[in-house]
Design a protein around this motif. Structure first.
Motif: not given
Length: 806
Positions: A530-540, A657-665, A683-687
């Motif tokens: 799911f998208p990296y922006t859904r921080t409420q669903d991620r486990i720190e 996590v790669i998306a947090d770093h504005q990475g690329i797949f 879907i995770s948000g990676l270009p």
């Protein structure tokens, strides 16, 4: 005469064609595929300094573009031209430019002579031709409608049936009266004795439920409906029952294809499904490291869960809760006694997160315990599948307490077993190829004899032909899986016409315009991806652990490479380490581009780190190659290689996590049938940058929600990634724009909810049409059985005899 060839001959360019043929005749090669042809033509244009317009837009340029193969035969040339999708024309051109058409048989003979130059085949070969069996079936005319089979079938058969209202209503009435669940009558009972009475009672029932409160549960007025002749199955509330009966009423009075599809999609007729994957090494833990099983396991587990959930929802909506309906999904696979500590030796395993979905493992019969007690490669399992199907039938009947309603085959082996089971049980059969070996290995049919000891393609390609023709309907992930693109042949299309020298000629292996083909792409598991922006669903704690693993953790057993500057933009790729996935090609692309290295780090999540840890020859070769590339381009400090097996939870967080770093797949495969990792990344948000060869062409819309790359052109690939990186540096919002469009693309098209809804709708509609049209497929099935016993079985028996001495 081909319009393309005629246009050249009618112009001054015929001199260029003659010169081009002269260039070909001076080469060592005698057989050119499309890329070879384009390369020779480009060299020709460069040598004679032709204009850009001539190279691309001239009549000769167009002929070259649409030519798939050229074979030199003495002083003449055979041109295999593909002027449009799913169409092939064959011509012989001589040096003086005389042209004559060639038949399919002549082409196959020529290919045979090319292989057996010194030992030409004496006498004719067996010809396989499935064409006549499609003569009595409706055929799609427009290539762009290939893969939309159910829509075409509805229109065609509806118009045919609706012309005879009496026959249509009689068929519909009988169809509705047949449905039961565990001996309990559904839909209509014997109080309705004819189609005329059905029409009258439907109107009475609609009037009755229209007066009830809209959300009143079905159980509260069930008795009144039964006295009118209606059993459970119409809906769970007064509103739902009224809607379903109204659709039926409209269908009776003024039938049309859309109304028919809407009605049949609501009918409760599927409760028990088998998903067949006999290859084995199939489980929920500890199995993803085995070659060629990982993607299959993930796909089928997700599909089984989604199907069970959809069946449950459908049963509730149909008002069947009071009958204690328990839909059941079984993944049928192989029990492996020596299972390396996994549960692959356990007969029955419940699928996590489901109520009634199971993995059922049936063993291969013990011909040689040294072989059958262990995992067997997908290239070697063919001798065991017939007896496996016989044994599996008994197990399935016991588990279901009756017959299944739908059998879905997966991959070549599963599709063959699905055919054998369907034939024995009389059940609707669907196949899903995922990827054909025939498309992966160049000239695999032409040089099958050289490859037979290792791959046994003669058995596998025969199995493919039998299963795809026997199937009631076929699901592909993409349109091009069926018929390719304007400049590439589809996987199914490759079975249309081919030779296996000294074995058989296939003059018509599959009808590409048959309405049995339907494009239904798989989904992505939204519980894990799911998208990296859904921080409420991620486990720190997971995020921190994955962050450390990706960038800083020192673990010589599972991680190679320490990053000099972990803050650079990460390029991520995840795949098996085999030739077709081409991770070594991506590493070389990165190694050749100093500019890319300045801006980015390369992170590969790929299999094993050490040759001695792998039991797969191709993987071992790729491991050695990857180390060599790292050394050759001095990539230490710029590349990180994780030889880890990740859970789905960790995989999902890794993308984020790669998306947090504005990475690329980057997905650099030489060919990709579909591309599940592409969906997971998007879907995770990676270009995402993905191969232009295969399914990604339909997932990604180039430069809108992702980018195409040609993985064979390393410089161009590096330039495309760099252009994106530079745009992001100049406009920080650009990364976010592509990221959001990637997410939107997956949610709109590629969820399991969408997939299973379409699959079940197809199964119901094909089941309905099989019943109502009374199409007699017995001649086709007898032909397939004959080929099974005359070609497949003897060759499988030969392989079994080899296994006896292991």
């Amino acid at each position: 005469m081909s319009d393309l060839i005629q246009a050249v001959l009618d112009s001054e360019e015929k001199h260029d064609l003659r010169s081009f043929l002269s260039e070909l005749s001076q080469q060592e090669k005698r057989y050119w595929l499309r890329n070879d042809i384009l390369n020779v033509y480009n060299e020709y244009c460069a040598q004679y300094q032709t204009s850009q317009q001539f190279s691309t837009s001239s009549s000769l340029g167009k002929l070259i573009y649409y030519t798939q193969e050229i074979i030199q035969d003495g002083s003449s040339f055979c041109f295999i031209v593909r002027p449009k999708i799913a169409s092939q024309e064959v011509y012989r051109l001589t040096a003086d430019l005389s042209v004559e058409p060639m038949t399919v048989q002549e082409l196959l003979d020529l290919r045979d002579r090319f292989v057996n130059r010194f030992h030409p085949n004496e006498g004719d070969l067996l010809e396989l031709d499935f064409g006549p069996f499609y003569d009595y079936s409706p055929i799609i005319r427009d290539p762009k409608n290939i893969g939309k089979g159910v829509q075409f079938l509805n229109r065609y058969l509806s118009s045919k049936l609706f012309q005879d209202p009496k026959q249509w209503l009689e068929g519909l009435f009988v169809f509705l009266s047949l449905h039961q669940y565990n001996g309990v009558q559904l839909l209509i009972n014997n109080r309705i004795q004819s189609q005329k009475q059905l029409s009258e009672q439907v109107k009475k029932a609609i009037a009755f439920v229209s007066d009830r409160p809209s959300e009143e549960p079905y159980e509260e007025f069930r008795f009144q409906l039964q006295t009118m002749g209606f059993e459970p199955g119409w809906g769970n509330t007064a509103t739902r029952v009224r809607e379903t009966l109204s659709i039926l009423d409209e269908l009776i009075d003024s039938p049309d294809p859309q109304t028919l599809e809407a009605f049949i999609s609501r009918i409760p007729m599927i409760f028990r499904i088998v998903l067949v994957s006999p290859h084995g090494w199939f489980g929920q833990e500890g199995v993803l490291g085995r070659p060629d099983t990982g993607g299959q396991v993930v796909y089928l587990l997700d599909q089984a869960k989604s199907l069970e959930k959809q069946l449950q929802e459908d049963a509730i909506l149909a008002g069947l809760e009071g009958l204690n309906v328990e839909p059941k999904v079984i993944i049928l696979t192989r029990l492996i006694p020596n299972s390396d500590g996994t549960l692959c030796s356990q007969r029955l395993e419940k699928i996590y997160g489901t109520e009634n979905a199971w993995i059922l493992r049936v063993p291969f019969r013990e011909f040689n315990p040294n072989v059958t007690q262990n995992w067997i490669s997908r290239f070697e399992i063919w001798p065991y599948l017939e007896t496996y199907a016989i044994d599996a039938e008994k197990e399935l009947l016991a588990e279901f307490q009756g017959r299944p309603d739908l059998i879905v085959g997966n991959y070549s082996d599963g599709n063959l077993v699905a055919f054998l089971l369907s034939r024995r049980l009389g059940v609707t059969q669907c196949i899903i190829a995922h990827a054909f070996e025939k498309s992966k290995y160049l000239f695999s049919n032409l040089y099958w004899q050289d490859l037979e000891d290792k791959y046994h393609f003669s058995i596998q390609f025969t199995a493919d032909l039998l299963a795809m023709n026997a199937a009631n309907f076929i699901i592909s992930s993409t349109y091009q899986e069926i018929v390719g693109t304007p400049d590439s042949v589809g996987q199914y299309e490759s079975y249309k016409c081919f030779t296996m020298p000294d074995l058989y000629h296939v003059v018509n292996g599959i009808e590409l315009f048959s309405p049995k083909f339907n494009v239904v792409p798989p989904g992505v598991n939204e519980n894990y991806f799911f998208p990296y922006t859904r921080t409420q669903d991620r486990i720190e704690s997971d995020r921190q652990r994955i962050e450390e693993m990706l960038f800083t953790l020192e673990d010589s057993a599972h991680i190679f490479g320490k990053l000099d500057d972990p803050g650079k933009r990460p390029l991520l790729s995840i795949a098996r380490l085999d030739r077709i996935k081409n991770l070594t090609g991506l590493a070389e692309c990165f190694g050749q581009s100093k500019e890319l290295q300045e801006h980015c780090n390369l992170i590969l999540v790929a299999g094993k780190l050490r040759v001695e840890e792998s039991g797969d020859n191709e993987e071992r070769e790729e491991i050695v190659k990857l180390y060599r590339i790292i050394e050759q381009y001095n990539l230490q400090g710029k590349i990180r290689w994780l030889g880890v097996r990740l859970s789905k939870t960790d995989s999902g967080e890794l993308y984020r996590v790669i998306a947090d770093h504005q990475g690329i797949f980057v997905q650099p495969a030489l060919f990709e049938a579909f591309g599940l990792t592409i969906l997971e990344a998007m879907i995770s948000g990676l270009p995402t940058f993905a191969t232009q060869f295969g399914g990604p062409l339909e997932i990604i819309q180039d430069q809108i929600n992702g980018f195409y790359i040609n993985p064979t052109n390393l410089e161009e690939t590096a330039t495309k990634i760099l252009n994106f990186v530079n745009k992001c540096d100049q406009n920080p919002n650009y990364w976010y724009e592509i990221s959001q469009r990637s997410i939107d693309r997956v949610y709109s098209t590629y969820t399991w909810k969408i997939h299973t809804h379409k699959l079940l709708s197809l199964a119901r509609i094909y089941g309905f049409w099989n019943f109502i049209s009374k199409e007699n497929r017995e001649d086709l099935l007898r032909y397939i059985e004959a080929l099974f016993y005359l070609i497949y079985k003897p060759r499988a028996q030969q392989l079994l005899e080899q296994h006896q001495y292991r």
